[in-house]
Design a protein around this motif. Structure first.
Motif, PDB file in Angstrom:
ATOM      1  N   THR A   1       0.886  -1.226   0.158  1.00  0.00           N
ATOM      2  CA  THR A   1       0.008   0.043  -0.159  1.00  0.00           C
ATOM      3  C   THR A   1       0.683   1.361   0.004  1.00  0.00           C
ATOM      4  N   LEU A   2       1.751   1.284   0.956  1.00  0.00           N
ATOM      5  CA  LEU A   2       2.884   2.365   0.687  1.00  0.00           C
ATOM      6  C   LEU A   2       3.920   2.738  -0.354  1.00  0.00           C
ATOM      7  N   THR A   3       4.120   1.516  -0.971  1.00  0.00           N
ATOM      8  CA  THR A   3       4.785   1.461  -2.201  1.00  0.00           C
ATOM      9  C   THR A   3       3.965   2.071  -3.505  1.00  0.00           C
ATOM     10  N   ARG A   4       2.767   1.591  -3.335  1.00  0.00           N
ATOM     11  CA  ARG A   4       1.695   2.503  -4.363  1.00  0.00           C
ATOM     12  C   ARG A   4       1.498   3.830  -4.235  1.00  0.00           C
TER      13      ARG A   4
ATOM     14  N   ALA B   1       8.985   1.916   2.120  1.00  0.00           N
ATOM     15  CA  ALA B   1       8.182   0.783   2.789  1.00  0.00           C
ATOM     16  C   ALA B   1       9.380  -0.107   3.324  1.00  0.00           C
ATOM     17  N   GLY B   2       9.797   0.211   4.396  1.00  0.00           N
ATOM     18  CA  GLY B   2      10.726  -0.882   5.183  1.00  0.00           C
ATOM     19  C   GLY B   2      12.183  -0.407   4.807  1.00  0.00           C
ATOM     20  N   PHE B   3      12.642   0.463   4.189  1.00  0.00           N
ATOM     21  CA  PHE B   3      13.964   0.946   3.938  1.00  0.00           C
ATOM     22  C   PHE B   3      14.237   2.076   4.709  1.00  0.00           C
TER      23      PHE B   3
ATOM     24  N   TRP C   1       8.854   2.425  10.457  1.00  0.00           N
ATOM     25  CA  TRP C   1       7.768   2.975  11.412  1.00  0.00           C
ATOM     26  C   TRP C   1       6.342   3.147  10.589  1.00  0.00           C
ATOM     27  N   ASP C   2       6.628   3.611   9.373  1.00  0.00           N
ATOM     28  CA  ASP C   2       5.452   3.868   8.471  1.00  0.00           C
ATOM     29  C   ASP C   2       4.706   2.560   8.144  1.00  0.00           C
ATOM     30  N   VAL C   3       5.396   1.619   7.835  1.00  0.00           N
ATOM     31  CA  VAL C   3       4.951   0.386   7.614  1.00  0.00           C
ATOM     32  C   VAL C   3       4.165  -0.306   8.659  1.00  0.00           C
ATOM     33  N   LEU C   4       4.893  -0.220   9.657  1.00  0.00           N
ATOM     34  CA  LEU C   4       4.163  -0.894  11.089  1.00  0.00           C
ATOM     35  C   LEU C   4       3.014  -0.125  11.304  1.00  0.00           C
TER      36      LEU C   4
ATOM     37  N   ALA D   1      -3.296  -0.243  11.090  1.00  0.00           N
ATOM     38  CA  ALA D   1      -4.253   0.708  10.904  1.00  0.00           C
ATOM     39  C   ALA D   1      -5.288   0.394   9.542  1.00  0.00           C
ATOM     40  N   MET D   2      -4.962  -0.951   9.130  1.00  0.00           N
ATOM     41  CA  MET D   2      -5.496  -1.238   8.029  1.00  0.00           C
ATOM     42  C   MET D   2      -7.136  -1.453   8.352  1.00  0.00           C
TER      43      MET D   2
END
Length: 292
Positions: free
Chosen positions: A34-37, A42-44, A50-53, A58-59
């Motif tokens: 979702t973040l990549t789109r 995302a995870g780098f 923390w953004d991915v977490l 929150a999904m």
């Protein structure tokens, strides 16, 4: 008091930590996608992690919802609608509890009758008890649709098929417990009643049945929880619009995992409440009888 509460508190915190860790692990790929789109890392690096977490927790339709999401769904359902509303889990819990208690009552009568027959008749012990045991080897998921279809063809729908499924599950522990309980009466007291020319019925009501009460309540605690499971299973093939089973089914149809978990928590709370009622009845009845 603190010594008793500490192990429960520690275990609860460990379960919650494991739940949050499992939610992060299972929801991570979908959250990262979702973040990549959205054009975000995302995870780098720490910021991306923390953004991915945060996104995983929150999904709206997570694979595994977090405890706080389930708690919010449960609270909004219980307080946001009237108890008679189909959107309130109390409404569905009552429908499930009605079928479970009806089936428990039927299983109680059947279990006591079977136990009395087995105790008083050697032939039934040799011929009937193996079939009682063998009946529990049939998976309930296989027999539940058959019960619904057979009873539906003779015009019996609604509450009764679900109650029969509950009865099928809960009569076995009651039967086994009552056989043990009816045989737990003191042999010397039984001999004394024979000396006074007391018949089998008199001995049953005055000696065997009171002696079996602790065994009966132990069996009821198991049976009442099983009957809730039976009621939920019975609601799945009926296609009903009410009951915790119907709530689980509708949640699975539309991918509402938070709704599914809220219904599961409500089912567990219902079982705990019914077991507490049985425990209260046990304390009152056995307390009046002088048991400790």
């Amino acid at each position: 008091m603190i010594k008793r509460a500490l192990p429960v508190t520690v275990m609860t915190l460990l379960l919650l930590a494991a739940w949050y860790a499992g939610a992060a692990w299972l929801n991570w790929p979908q959250a990262a996608e979702t973040l990549t789109r959205a054009g975000k890392p995302a995870g780098f690096g720490p910021a991306g992690f923390w953004d991915v977490l945060a996104q995983a927790y929150a999904m709206k339709r997570p694979i595994l919802p977090t405890p706080d999401q389930v708690a919010v769904e449960l609270w909004s359902s219980l307080t946001g609608y009237a108890p008679s509303s189909p959107r309130n889990l109390l409404f569905h819990a009552w429908v499930t509890a009605e079928a479970a208690l009806t089936g428990l009552a039927m299983g109680l009568v059947l279990g006591i009758l079977l136990a009395a027959g087995i105790v008083y008749t050697r032939t039934l012990e040799a011929s009937l008890l193996p079939w009682v045991i063998a009946s529990q080897t049939i998976p309930i998921l296989a027999i539940a649709p058959m019960i619904v279809v057979i009873l539906g063809n003779i015009g019996l729908t609604g509450l009764l098929p679900k109650a029969v499924i509950c009865m099928y599950l809960c009569f076995f522990p009651i039967t086994v417990g009552m056989v043990k309980g009816l045989r737990s009466a003191d042999p010397l007291w039984l001999d004394l009643m024979r000396t006074y020319s007391a018949g089998g019925i008199r001995a049953f009501w005055s000696l065997r049945l009171p002696a079996s009460m602790p065994f009966l309540f132990a069996s009821l605690k198991v049976s009442v929880a099983i009957s809730v499971v039976g009621a939920i299973v019975g609601e799945l093939p009926t296609g009903g619009q009410a009951g915790l089973g119907a709530r689980l089914l509708s949640g699975s149809y539309y991918g509402q995992t938070v709704q599914i978990w809220a219904a599961l928590i409500m089912a567990s709370l219902l079982s705990v409440a019914l077991i507490a009622v049985v425990r209260g009845m046990e304390l009152v009845l056995l307390g009046r009888a002088g048991a400790r």
